[in-house]
Design a protein around this motif. Structure first.
Motif, PDB file in Angstrom:
ATOM      1  N   GLU A 147      -5.017 -17.114 -35.557  1.00 23.15           N
ATOM      2  CA  GLU A 147      -3.863 -17.155 -34.658  1.00 23.15           C
ATOM      3  C   GLU A 147      -2.723 -17.959 -35.271  1.00 23.15           C
ATOM      4  O   GLU A 147      -1.553 -17.561 -35.198  1.00 23.15           O
ATOM      5  CB  GLU A 147      -4.276 -17.759 -33.310  1.00 23.15           C
ATOM      6  CG  GLU A 147      -5.151 -16.871 -32.455  1.00 23.15           C
ATOM      7  CD  GLU A 147      -5.575 -17.543 -31.164  1.00 23.15           C
ATOM      8  OE1 GLU A 147      -5.201 -17.075 -30.081  1.00 23.15           O
ATOM      9  OE2 GLU A 147      -6.307 -18.555 -31.243  1.00 23.15           O
ATOM     10  N   ARG A 150      -1.206 -16.016 -38.115  1.00 24.46           N
ATOM     11  CA  ARG A 150      -0.361 -14.932 -37.603  1.00 24.46           C
ATOM     12  C   ARG A 150       0.990 -15.454 -37.146  1.00 24.46           C
ATOM     13  O   ARG A 150       2.028 -14.852 -37.395  1.00 24.46           O
ATOM     14  CB  ARG A 150      -1.082 -14.228 -36.446  1.00 24.46           C
ATOM     15  CG  ARG A 150      -0.315 -13.028 -35.893  1.00 24.46           C
ATOM     16  CD  ARG A 150      -0.992 -12.466 -34.689  1.00 24.46           C
ATOM     17  NE  ARG A 150      -0.120 -11.555 -33.956  1.00 24.46           N
ATOM     18  CZ  ARG A 150      -0.230 -11.270 -32.679  1.00 24.46           C
ATOM     19  NH1 ARG A 150      -1.183 -11.830 -31.962  1.00 24.46           N
ATOM     20  NH2 ARG A 150       0.602 -10.429 -32.085  1.00 24.46           N
ATOM     21  N   MET A 151       0.985 -16.623 -36.483  1.00 25.24           N
ATOM     22  CA  MET A 151       2.247 -17.195 -36.025  1.00 25.24           C
ATOM     23  C   MET A 151       3.120 -17.611 -37.200  1.00 25.24           C
ATOM     24  O   MET A 151       4.351 -17.557 -37.134  1.00 25.24           O
ATOM     25  CB  MET A 151       1.977 -18.391 -35.105  1.00 25.24           C
ATOM     26  CG  MET A 151       3.220 -18.912 -34.397  1.00 25.24           C
ATOM     27  SD  MET A 151       2.840 -20.122 -33.105  1.00 25.24           S
ATOM     28  CE  MET A 151       2.176 -21.464 -34.083  1.00 25.24           C
ATOM     29  N   GLN A 153       3.264 -16.054 -40.027  1.00 25.75           N
ATOM     30  CA  GLN A 153       3.736 -14.864 -40.745  1.00 25.75           C
ATOM     31  C   GLN A 153       4.510 -13.888 -39.873  1.00 25.75           C
ATOM     32  O   GLN A 153       5.273 -13.071 -40.391  1.00 25.75           O
ATOM     33  CB  GLN A 153       2.531 -14.138 -41.372  1.00 25.75           C
ATOM     34  CG  GLN A 153       1.773 -14.980 -42.382  1.00 25.75           C
ATOM     35  CD  GLN A 153       0.500 -14.310 -42.854  1.00 25.75           C
ATOM     36  OE1 GLN A 153       0.023 -13.329 -42.257  1.00 25.75           O
ATOM     37  NE2 GLN A 153      -0.081 -14.824 -43.937  1.00 25.75           N
ATOM     38  N   ASP A 154       4.323 -13.971 -38.565  1.00 23.76           N
ATOM     39  CA  ASP A 154       4.944 -13.018 -37.642  1.00 23.76           C
ATOM     40  C   ASP A 154       6.125 -13.685 -36.950  1.00 23.76           C
ATOM     41  O   ASP A 154       5.946 -14.500 -36.033  1.00 23.76           O
ATOM     42  CB  ASP A 154       3.898 -12.548 -36.619  1.00 23.76           C
ATOM     43  CG  ASP A 154       4.404 -11.398 -35.759  1.00 23.76           C
ATOM     44  OD1 ASP A 154       5.634 -11.231 -35.634  1.00 23.76           O
ATOM     45  OD2 ASP A 154       3.563 -10.664 -35.211  1.00 23.76           O
ATOM     46  N   ASP A 155       7.331 -13.342 -37.362  1.00 27.61           N
ATOM     47  CA  ASP A 155       8.525 -13.962 -36.782  1.00 27.61           C
ATOM     48  C   ASP A 155       8.671 -13.634 -35.305  1.00 27.61           C
ATOM     49  O   ASP A 155       9.144 -14.469 -34.514  1.00 27.61           O
ATOM     50  CB  ASP A 155       9.770 -13.516 -37.541  1.00 27.61           C
ATOM     51  CG  ASP A 155       9.820 -14.079 -38.956  1.00 27.61           C
ATOM     52  OD1 ASP A 155       9.126 -15.087 -39.205  1.00 27.61           O
ATOM     53  OD2 ASP A 155      10.531 -13.504 -39.801  1.00 27.61           O
ATOM     54  N   ALA A 156       8.271 -12.421 -34.918  1.00 27.22           N
ATOM     55  CA  ALA A 156       8.393 -12.026 -33.516  1.00 27.22           C
ATOM     56  C   ALA A 156       7.485 -12.895 -32.637  1.00 27.22           C
ATOM     57  O   ALA A 156       7.876 -13.316 -31.539  1.00 27.22           O
ATOM     58  CB  ALA A 156       8.036 -10.548 -33.353  1.00 27.22           C
ATOM     59  N   LEU A 157       6.267 -13.162 -33.115  1.00 28.82           N
ATOM     60  CA  LEU A 157       5.342 -14.005 -32.361  1.00 28.82           C
ATOM     61  C   LEU A 157       5.870 -15.433 -32.275  1.00 28.82           C
ATOM     62  O   LEU A 157       5.791 -16.070 -31.218  1.00 28.82           O
ATOM     63  CB  LEU A 157       3.962 -13.998 -33.011  1.00 28.82           C
ATOM     64  CG  LEU A 157       2.899 -14.867 -32.343  1.00 28.82           C
ATOM     65  CD1 LEU A 157       2.680 -14.453 -30.898  1.00 28.82           C
ATOM     66  CD2 LEU A 157       1.585 -14.811 -33.127  1.00 28.82           C
ATOM     67  N   GLU A 160       8.385 -15.656 -29.659  1.00 21.96           N
ATOM     68  CA  GLU A 160       7.773 -15.698 -28.327  1.00 21.96           C
ATOM     69  C   GLU A 160       7.340 -17.125 -27.984  1.00 21.96           C
ATOM     70  O   GLU A 160       7.512 -17.583 -26.849  1.00 21.96           O
ATOM     71  CB  GLU A 160       6.566 -14.766 -28.270  1.00 21.96           C
ATOM     72  CG  GLU A 160       6.904 -13.282 -28.292  1.00 21.96           C
ATOM     73  CD  GLU A 160       5.658 -12.425 -28.224  1.00 21.96           C
ATOM     74  OE1 GLU A 160       4.577 -12.992 -27.915  1.00 21.96           O
ATOM     75  OE2 GLU A 160       5.749 -11.204 -28.472  1.00 21.96           O
TER      76      GLU A 160
END
Length: 310
Positions: A147, A150-151, A153-157, A160
């Motif tokens: 998790e 992912r945060m 690497q994932d700009d959208a997350l 959020e």
């Protein structure tokens, strides 16, 4: 005065056990190794008893008969805090929760207090990505490594997560810090997750108690002005607690379920052998006397002592 003892008999596998059992380990160890060894031996013995359906107390009366051993029946007497910590680590490694009855540590000297400080800093500045990442990475919220990766690497997350922080900031400013913490717990589903884990009830109690203390402090606008003031207030209390300068009674948390755990208590605070089953894994511990011209001995006698209070 003669001890009254207990009427029930301590039995294991239907066989009566001695009122007093002394176990020796003659290997010479330094202090840390000694504490770890004795704590491990005592924890292993406790696990063996609790997993044995035939370990318990026989009252020898028709009404009650045999009663299986429970964690609440067991007390471990220790000389001091270091031995208590070693014992709790050994029990925790075997998935056995315990309570240190002589514990006078402030709730500010907990991992939850440090992680809540990081969370406050991120909620106060939700646009600071460094603070947001540090807050989410705190061990109290217990996000898994996938998790967190992912945060990262994932700009959208990440956006959020920042938006959630901004939402919590609005609640803090409009309703107060306690409602903000309640929303944090609710939105992340933390109570359900924690209560399913070993020690989760203590974690939840610490967070709720700290949130209430923050709410009380924030109501004094002169002493704790605004978000920055509350963050300074919490930082000061955490630093004082970690330095051992905070011992206020209202900063100490007790749980009702503490009565159902293995009890760890210092010898000088125990009221005699009031417990059904007592272990003294550090009975050979001593503070060596050091005089001029003498060498300090660092090899205490190795003893594990158990008693059923009779």
């Amino acid at each position: 005065m003669q001890a009254q003892g207990r009427r029930e008999r301590w039995v294991v596998g239907g066989v009566d056990q001695a009122a007093l059992t002394v176990c020796w380990d003659g290997e010479l160890l330094n202090g840390d190794a000694y504490r770890a060894r004795m704590a491990a031996l005592a924890a292993e013995r406790i696990c063996t008893w609790l997993m044995d359906e035939g370990a318990g107390f026989d009252s020898q009366t028709p009404n009650q008969g045999f009663v299986r051993l429970r964690p609440a029946d067991i007390a471990v007497l220790v000389p001091g805090r270091r031995e208590a910590q070693a014992m709790r680590r050994a029990l925790r490694a075997r998935a056995l929760p315990s309570v240190y009855l002589s514990d006078r540590e402030s709730v500010f000297d907990s991992q939850e207090a440090l992680d809540m400080l990081r969370w406050l800093q991120a909620v106060a500045q939700p646009g600071d990505l460094g603070l947001v990442r540090a807050a989410w990475a705190s061990s109290t919220w217990a996000l898994s490594l996938p998790e967190l990766q992912r945060m990262a690497q994932d700009d959208a997350l990440l956006d959020e997560r920042c938006e959630l922080m901004r939402s919590l900031q609005h609640i803090w400013r409009s309703q107060g810090v306690l409602p903000m913490w309640r929303q944090t717990l609710h939105r992340l589903g933390l109570p359900q997750r924690w209560l399913a884990q070993l020690g989760g009830e203590r974690r939840l109690s610490n967070v709720l108690h700290l949130a209430e203390l923050m709410q009380q402090a924030s109501q004094d606008a002169l002493a704790v002005p605004g978000e920055a003031g509350l963050i300074r207030w919490l930082t000061q209390h955490v630093l004082e607690a970690r330095a051992g300068r905070s011992q206020a009674e209202d900063q100490i948390v007790r749980l009702e379920s503490d009565a159902d755990l293995v009890k760890i208590v210092t010898i000088h605070q125990s009221k005699g052998l009031e417990y059904p089953l007592v272990l003294m894994p550090f009975a050979g511990h001593f503070r060596p006397f050091k005089s001029r011209g003498s060498k300090r001995c660092s090899a205490p006698c190795r003893t594990v002592l158990t008693s059923n209070g009779t």
